[in-house]
Design a protein around this motif. Structure first.
Motif, PDB file in Angstrom:
ATOM      1  N   VAL A 451      -8.533  13.053  -4.715  1.00 46.09           N
ATOM      2  CA  VAL A 451      -9.449  11.923  -4.539  1.00 46.09           C
ATOM      3  C   VAL A 451      -8.734  10.826  -3.754  1.00 46.09           C
ATOM      4  CG1 VAL A 451     -10.859  10.211  -5.706  1.00 46.09           C
ATOM      5  CG2 VAL A 451     -10.601  12.499  -6.695  1.00 46.09           C
ATOM      6  N   TYR A 452      -9.217  10.569  -2.527  1.00 43.82           N
ATOM      7  CA  TYR A 452      -8.648   9.524  -1.679  1.00 43.82           C
ATOM      8  C   TYR A 452      -9.551   8.309  -1.704  1.00 43.82           C
ATOM      9  CZ  TYR A 452      -5.069  12.481   0.500  1.00 43.82           C
ATOM     10  OH  TYR A 452      -3.975  13.260   0.732  1.00 43.82           O
ATOM     11  N   SER A 453      -8.950   7.143  -1.627  1.00 42.78           N
ATOM     12  CA  SER A 453      -9.702   5.892  -1.497  1.00 42.78           C
ATOM     13  C   SER A 453      -8.769   4.820  -0.958  1.00 42.78           C
ATOM     14  CB  SER A 453     -10.290   5.467  -2.850  1.00 42.78           C
ATOM     15  OG  SER A 453      -9.249   5.176  -3.764  1.00 42.78           O
ATOM     16  N   LEU A 454      -9.355   3.747  -0.435  1.00 42.95           N
ATOM     17  CA  LEU A 454      -8.543   2.635   0.080  1.00 42.95           C
ATOM     18  C   LEU A 454      -7.990   1.828  -1.087  1.00 42.95           C
ATOM     19  CD1 LEU A 454     -10.814   1.414   3.016  1.00 42.95           C
ATOM     20  CD2 LEU A 454      -8.701   2.733   3.207  1.00 42.95           C
ATOM     21  N   ASP A 455      -6.646   1.560  -1.029  1.00 38.94           N
ATOM     22  CA  ASP A 455      -6.084   0.704  -2.072  1.00 38.94           C
ATOM     23  C   ASP A 455      -6.309  -0.748  -1.702  1.00 38.94           C
ATOM     24  OD1 ASP A 455      -4.272   0.179  -0.096  1.00 38.94           O
ATOM     25  OD2 ASP A 455      -2.502   0.938  -1.168  1.00 38.94           O
ATOM     26  N   ARG A 456      -5.743  -1.677  -2.478  1.00 41.27           N
ATOM     27  CA  ARG A 456      -5.982  -3.106  -2.251  1.00 41.27           C
ATOM     28  C   ARG A 456      -5.286  -3.606  -0.997  1.00 41.27           C
ATOM     29  NH1 ARG A 456      -4.654  -5.902  -7.882  1.00 41.27           N
ATOM     30  NH2 ARG A 456      -5.338  -7.742  -6.691  1.00 41.27           N
ATOM     31  N   GLY A 458      -5.684  -1.851   1.727  1.00 43.46           N
ATOM     32  CA  GLY A 458      -6.465  -1.304   2.827  1.00 43.46           C
ATOM     33  C   GLY A 458      -5.895  -0.019   3.372  1.00 43.46           C
ATOM     34  N   ILE A 459      -5.027   0.638   2.581  1.00 45.46           N
ATOM     35  CA  ILE A 459      -4.398   1.885   3.011  1.00 45.46           C
ATOM     36  C   ILE A 459      -5.014   3.032   2.210  1.00 45.46           C
ATOM     37  CG2 ILE A 459      -2.219   3.138   3.240  1.00 45.46           C
ATOM     38  CD1 ILE A 459      -0.807   0.440   3.315  1.00 45.46           C
ATOM     39  N   CYS A 460      -5.373   4.179   2.895  1.00 43.86           N
ATOM     40  CA  CYS A 460      -5.992   5.338   2.246  1.00 43.86           C
ATOM     41  C   CYS A 460      -4.927   6.144   1.523  1.00 43.86           C
ATOM     42  CB  CYS A 460      -6.707   6.196   3.297  1.00 43.86           C
ATOM     43  SG  CYS A 460      -7.616   7.583   2.595  1.00 43.86           S
ATOM     44  N   LYS A 461      -5.021   6.179   0.215  1.00 44.39           N
ATOM     45  CA  LYS A 461      -4.045   6.902  -0.594  1.00 44.39           C
ATOM     46  C   LYS A 461      -4.764   7.535  -1.784  1.00 44.39           C
ATOM     47  CE  LYS A 461      -0.008   4.060   0.587  1.00 44.39           C
ATOM     48  NZ  LYS A 461       1.114   3.260   0.054  1.00 44.39           N
ATOM     49  N   THR A 462      -4.108   8.525  -2.393  1.00 45.50           N
ATOM     50  CA  THR A 462      -4.668   9.142  -3.591  1.00 45.50           C
ATOM     51  C   THR A 462      -4.429   8.244  -4.790  1.00 45.50           C
ATOM     52  OG1 THR A 462      -2.640  10.332  -4.149  1.00 45.50           O
ATOM     53  CG2 THR A 462      -4.163  11.424  -2.644  1.00 45.50           C
ATOM     54  N   SER A 463      -5.186   8.493  -5.858  1.00 46.42           N
ATOM     55  CA  SER A 463      -5.036   7.683  -7.060  1.00 46.42           C
ATOM     56  C   SER A 463      -3.691   7.917  -7.737  1.00 46.42           C
ATOM     57  CB  SER A 463      -6.179   7.984  -8.032  1.00 46.42           C
ATOM     58  OG  SER A 463      -6.204   9.376  -8.339  1.00 46.42           O
ATOM     59  N   GLU A 464      -3.041   9.037  -7.453  1.00 48.68           N
ATOM     60  CA  GLU A 464      -1.747   9.331  -8.064  1.00 48.68           C
ATOM     61  C   GLU A 464      -0.563   8.880  -7.212  1.00 48.68           C
ATOM     62  OE1 GLU A 464      -4.077  11.650  -7.581  1.00 48.68           O
ATOM     63  OE2 GLU A 464      -4.905  11.834  -9.615  1.00 48.68           O
ATOM     64  N   ASP A 465      -0.837   8.345  -6.020  1.00 45.79           N
ATOM     65  CA  ASP A 465       0.255   7.944  -5.116  1.00 45.79           C
ATOM     66  C   ASP A 465       1.015   6.760  -5.713  1.00 45.79           C
ATOM     67  OD1 ASP A 465       1.886   7.104  -2.987  1.00 45.79           O
ATOM     68  OD2 ASP A 465       0.439   7.898  -1.528  1.00 45.79           O
ATOM     69  N   ALA A 466       2.363   6.905  -5.839  1.00 45.93           N
ATOM     70  CA  ALA A 466       3.195   5.850  -6.439  1.00 45.93           C
ATOM     71  C   ALA A 466       3.254   4.602  -5.580  1.00 45.93           C
ATOM     72  CB  ALA A 466       4.608   6.386  -6.685  1.00 45.93           C
ATOM     73  N   THR A 467       2.975   4.734  -4.303  1.00 47.43           N
ATOM     74  CA  THR A 467       3.040   3.577  -3.389  1.00 47.43           C
ATOM     75  C   THR A 467       1.692   2.882  -3.260  1.00 47.43           C
ATOM     76  OG1 THR A 467       2.559   4.948  -1.461  1.00 47.43           O
ATOM     77  CG2 THR A 467       4.864   4.725  -2.087  1.00 47.43           C
ATOM     78  N   ARG A 468       0.705   3.306  -4.065  1.00 42.94           N
ATOM     79  CA  ARG A 468      -0.625   2.694  -3.988  1.00 42.94           C
ATOM     80  C   ARG A 468      -0.532   1.220  -4.377  1.00 42.94           C
ATOM     81  NH1 ARG A 468      -5.669   4.772  -3.695  1.00 42.94           N
ATOM     82  NH2 ARG A 468      -7.383   3.520  -4.510  1.00 42.94           N
ATOM     83  N   ASP A 469      -1.203   0.316  -3.665  1.00 39.64           N
ATOM     84  CA  ASP A 469      -1.223  -1.141  -3.897  1.00 39.64           C
ATOM     85  C   ASP A 469       0.176  -1.758  -3.784  1.00 39.64           C
ATOM     86  OD1 ASP A 469      -3.928  -0.966  -4.393  1.00 39.64           O
ATOM     87  OD2 ASP A 469      -3.695  -0.812  -6.558  1.00 39.64           O
ATOM     88  N   ALA A 470       1.011  -1.206  -2.880  1.00 42.08           N
ATOM     89  CA  ALA A 470       2.392  -1.704  -2.735  1.00 42.08           C
ATOM     90  C   ALA A 470       2.441  -3.132  -2.205  1.00 42.08           C
ATOM     91  CB  ALA A 470       3.179  -0.778  -1.811  1.00 42.08           C
ATOM     92  N   CYS A 471       1.392  -3.568  -1.530  1.00 39.23           N
ATOM     93  CA  CYS A 471       1.401  -4.914  -0.952  1.00 39.23           C
ATOM     94  C   CYS A 471       1.014  -5.992  -1.954  1.00 39.23           C
ATOM     95  CB  CYS A 471       0.466  -4.968   0.250  1.00 39.23           C
ATOM     96  SG  CYS A 471      -1.281  -4.846  -0.211  1.00 39.23           S
ATOM     97  N   VAL A 472       0.599  -5.608  -3.142  1.00 38.55           N
ATOM     98  CA  VAL A 472       0.168  -6.585  -4.135  1.00 38.55           C
ATOM     99  C   VAL A 472       1.405  -7.221  -4.784  1.00 38.55           C
ATOM    100  CG1 VAL A 472      -1.103  -6.939  -6.274  1.00 38.55           C
ATOM    101  CG2 VAL A 472      -1.959  -5.319  -4.559  1.00 38.55           C
ATOM    102  N   GLY A 473       1.480  -8.583  -4.727  1.00 40.65           N
ATOM    103  CA  GLY A 473       2.637  -9.297  -5.261  1.00 40.65           C
ATOM    104  C   GLY A 473       2.585  -9.424  -6.765  1.00 40.65           C
ATOM    105  N   CYS A 474       3.629 -10.092  -7.305  1.00 39.10           N
ATOM    106  CA  CYS A 474       3.700 -10.258  -8.754  1.00 39.10           C
ATOM    107  C   CYS A 474       2.619 -11.183  -9.280  1.00 39.10           C
ATOM    108  CB  CYS A 474       5.092 -10.775  -9.155  1.00 39.10           C
ATOM    109  SG  CYS A 474       5.588 -12.286  -8.270  1.00 39.10           S
ATOM    110  N   ASP A 475       1.975 -11.923  -8.354  1.00 39.62           N
ATOM    111  CA  ASP A 475       0.863 -12.789  -8.758  1.00 39.62           C
ATOM    112  C   ASP A 475      -0.475 -12.065  -8.693  1.00 39.62           C
ATOM    113  OD1 ASP A 475       0.801 -12.473  -6.044  1.00 39.62           O
ATOM    114  OD2 ASP A 475       0.510 -14.597  -5.561  1.00 39.62           O
ATOM    115  N   ASN A 476      -0.440 -10.689  -8.467  1.00 37.99           N
ATOM    116  CA  ASN A 476      -1.641  -9.836  -8.406  1.00 37.99           C
ATOM    117  C   ASN A 476      -2.526 -10.174  -7.212  1.00 37.99           C
ATOM    118  OD1 ASN A 476      -2.990  -7.629  -9.483  1.00 37.99           O
ATOM    119  ND2 ASN A 476      -4.500  -8.933 -10.498  1.00 37.99           N
TER     120      ASN A 476
END
Length: 645
Positions: A451-456, A458-476
């Protein structure tokens, strides 16, 4: 005419297994495709004559030609019988239902009646439907039942009158004329009409009663009855004697061929049956009916004695078709069609005189129906049953690749929609036609294992990808560029003081406020609770910052409470003043009103007239009412009648 062994040899050559004329149900006939077809030529002569001739008539209750013979030969047969020179036996043509499996039963032993009402006695004894149509008119069952009644009439005749056959011949004629084929209707072809003819012959009802008992004793002739001894014997005799058509006459077991109409006058020259009977006697012993009357001369021959060809007592006769022919002419009664009727033919469905015909495409259909001529016609006007018009109006074979080519994926003709790569039915002009049903990775969602989808980010990754939402800072927040510094504080990683956030004056990460070190006014890094806090300041006692702040807040709260109390007191005081003023005003109004009420009194209540009220308080208490009465009283004082209220 043939020995049993000769017949057995012939049957074995043809391919018939278990041939036995007495056990015909055990015989097995080969398929016509593998049968050894054989042509047999059989020749025979007239049986040896003697002084007593036996003859049989094989017929049926709906046999048109047989009925004609019975009418024409009736008087001759009675004359032969009365002379006691012959022995006559009638037989009825009954089909064995077991030959066509009409008596089949299911696994539970119940009769299935596959031949329906062409048979009686649970499919045992049958006759062909007279109209060749099971849905109309008479049934084969009607024919079989009348055949049995006729046989029972002959049995009554033999039982009560010996070899006298008059009763049977008379009944046969009455049946044909009033109930059978000569009555021109099928509505009388029934049991009631049959018994009515019997009662004409025996007015005491003895004949009809005897016939009914004969039917019951032999086993009945109902649709679901069992074995009938008389009908069973007729079936077996028919097969043993090789009777395959009616009408048929056997004289001394010799089969009479040719025409048996025997049109009157019945003579040996005009009736082959009589000629055969007479030939069976020893010369000189023939009865009178066999004596040939010399042909008269042309001078003495009357018109009634001329045949249709103008020959005196000639061999020519007018057949049913109106043609003048001899009986041996192959065109004799050529117009007689199915069911013995003139010019009647079988239609393509096998119905005599039916309405079915073969149309231009070779289909046997009802000619009365509107679609008769067009049934089977293809879309190009031919007769190709595989050529059809598709939903697009094209005349094609269903195997043609262009079949229903205009039908879109929604099943609509000329709908215009197509299936995209992912199988979704869409309009090709839609902007998302190519991408509809695909995930951000370009795979069809229904077909993709992951299952692929855009993370926060804007990158297309699977839900199990460890690098998903890597651009989100500690302030969410995506792309905030903030991370936790060594002290666990969320700070922009590019901040020049990134490492200092969360540290006290000692350069250590703080945990709680109580354990945090601050720089006091003396420039020392201390805990605020330390005795050394601001120790450099003269005459100033060390104070605790938290205590000072608390006292300040308590002072502010006390001030607020005092102010609220003062305001509440002032409001209550003002309310009391207002209420007192209103009370005083109301008292003044009451006193004024009482004064007005005392001024306007009636004459009888005036103190000057001695009528002042005893209780002034009551008057004042009812000022409103009194005032109304006073006013009314004043009005009434001016009344000329002088009557007060």
């Amino acid at each position: 005419l043939l020995s049993n062994s000769d017949c057995k040899t012939l049957m074995e050559h043809i391919g018939v297994n278990n041939w036995d004329p007495n056990e015909h149900l055990e015989m097995e006939y080969p398929d016509p495709d593998v049968m050894n077809w054989t042509i047999a030529t059989i020749e025979w002569g007239l049986p040896h004559p003697d002084d007593l001739v036996e003859y049989e008539l094989w017929t049926s209750s709906n046999d048109y030609l047989g009925s004609k013979f019975k009418h024409n030969f009736n008087d001759t047969a009675i004359a032969l019988d009365m002379a006691n020179d012959t022995r006559f036996t009638p037989h009825m043509y009954i089909l064995d239902g077991s030959h066509w499996n009409c008596g089949d039963v299911d696994a539970q032993g119940n009769h299935t009646f596959p031949c329906k009402k062409q048979c009686t006695n649970s499919g045992r004894y049958c006759a062909v439907d007279p109209e060749y149509d099971l849905s109309i008119g008479l049934d084969g069952m009607d024919v079989v039942q009348e055949n049995l009644r006729s046989l029972c009439v002959w049995k009554y005749d033999q039982t009560n009158f010996g070899f006298d056959d008059v009763m049977w011949w008379d009944y046969a004629v009455l049946w044909d004329e009033n109930c059978g084929v000569y009555s021109n209707t099928s509505t009388n072809f029934n049991e009631a009409c049959s018994y009515a003819q019997m009662d004409k012959l025996k007015t005491d009802g003895s004949l009809s009663t005897s016939v009914k008992q004969c039917i019951a004793d032999s086993g009945g002739y109902g649709y679901e009855d069992g074995n009938n001894t008389i009908l069973h014997a007729e079936c077996k005799l028919k097969y043993t004697n090789s009777i395959y058509a009616v009408p048929l006459v056997r004289v001394n077991e010799f089969l009479i061929h040719g025409n048996i109409d025997c049109d009157p006058p019945v003579t040996t020259a005009t009736c082959e049956v009589l000629a055969a009977i007479c030939a069976g006697f020893i010369n000189g012993t023939q009865p009178d009916v066999c004596k040939v009357t010399p042909a008269p001369t042309i001078v003495t021959c009357t018109d009634d004695q001329l045949d249709c060809n103008g020959t005196c007592y000639g061999p020519h006769h007018t057949d049913a078709c109106g043609k003048c022919l001899t009986y041996s002419d192959p065109n004799w009664n050529a117009c007689i069609g199915c069911n013995g009727q003139i010019n009647e033919t079988f239609d393509c469905e096998g119905t005599c005189g039916g309405y079915y015909g073969v149309n231009t495409c070779g289909y046997c259909k009802d000619t009365r129906q509107p679609g008769f001529a067009t049934f089977g016609v293809d879309c190009e006007g031919g007769c190709d049953i595989n050529l059809k018009a598709d939903e697009c109006g094209q005349c094609l074979y269903e195997s043609d690749l262009a079949w229903n080519s205009c039908i879109d994926c929604e099943g609509k003709a000329d709908g215009g929609k197509q299936e995209n790569d992912c199988g979704f039915c869409k309009n090709p002009a839609d902007a998302d036609f190519e991408t509809y049903g695909k995930n951000c990775n370009g795979d069809c969602t229904a077909q993709s294992e992951e299952v692929y989808s855009l993370d926060r980010c804007g990158i297309c990754k699977t839900s199990e990808d460890a690098t998903r939402d890597a651009c989100v800072g500690c302030d969410n927040v995506a792309d905030s560029n903030k991370i936790l510094n060594p002290c666990g504080v969320c700070v922009n990683k590019d901040d020049e003081n990134f490492a200092d956030y969360g540290k006290d004056c000692r350069g250590e990460c703080t945990t709680t406020i109580a354990n945090t070190y601050y720089v006091d006014d003396c420039g020392n890094c201390l805990l605020p609770s330390s005795d050394e806090w601001n120790s450099c300041l003269p005459n100033v006692e060390p104070t605790n910052t938290e205590t000072t702040t608390l006292k300040k807040k308590e002072s502010e709260l006390t001030t607020v409470i005092v102010i609220v109390c003062i305001v509440a007191f002032l409001i209550i005081l003002a309310a009391c003043i207002i209420i007192g003023a209103l009370w005083k005003k109301q008292t003044q109004i009451n006193e004024r009103f009482d004064s007005l009420a005392a001024t306007y009194v009636t004459m009888e209540d005036n103190p000057a007239s001695g009528g002042f009220p005893q209780q002034m308080g009551n008057l004042q208490a009812t000022t409103g009412t009194y005032g109304k009465k006073q006013k009314k009283g004043m009005t009434e004082l001016g009344d000329e009648s002088g009557e007060d209220e």
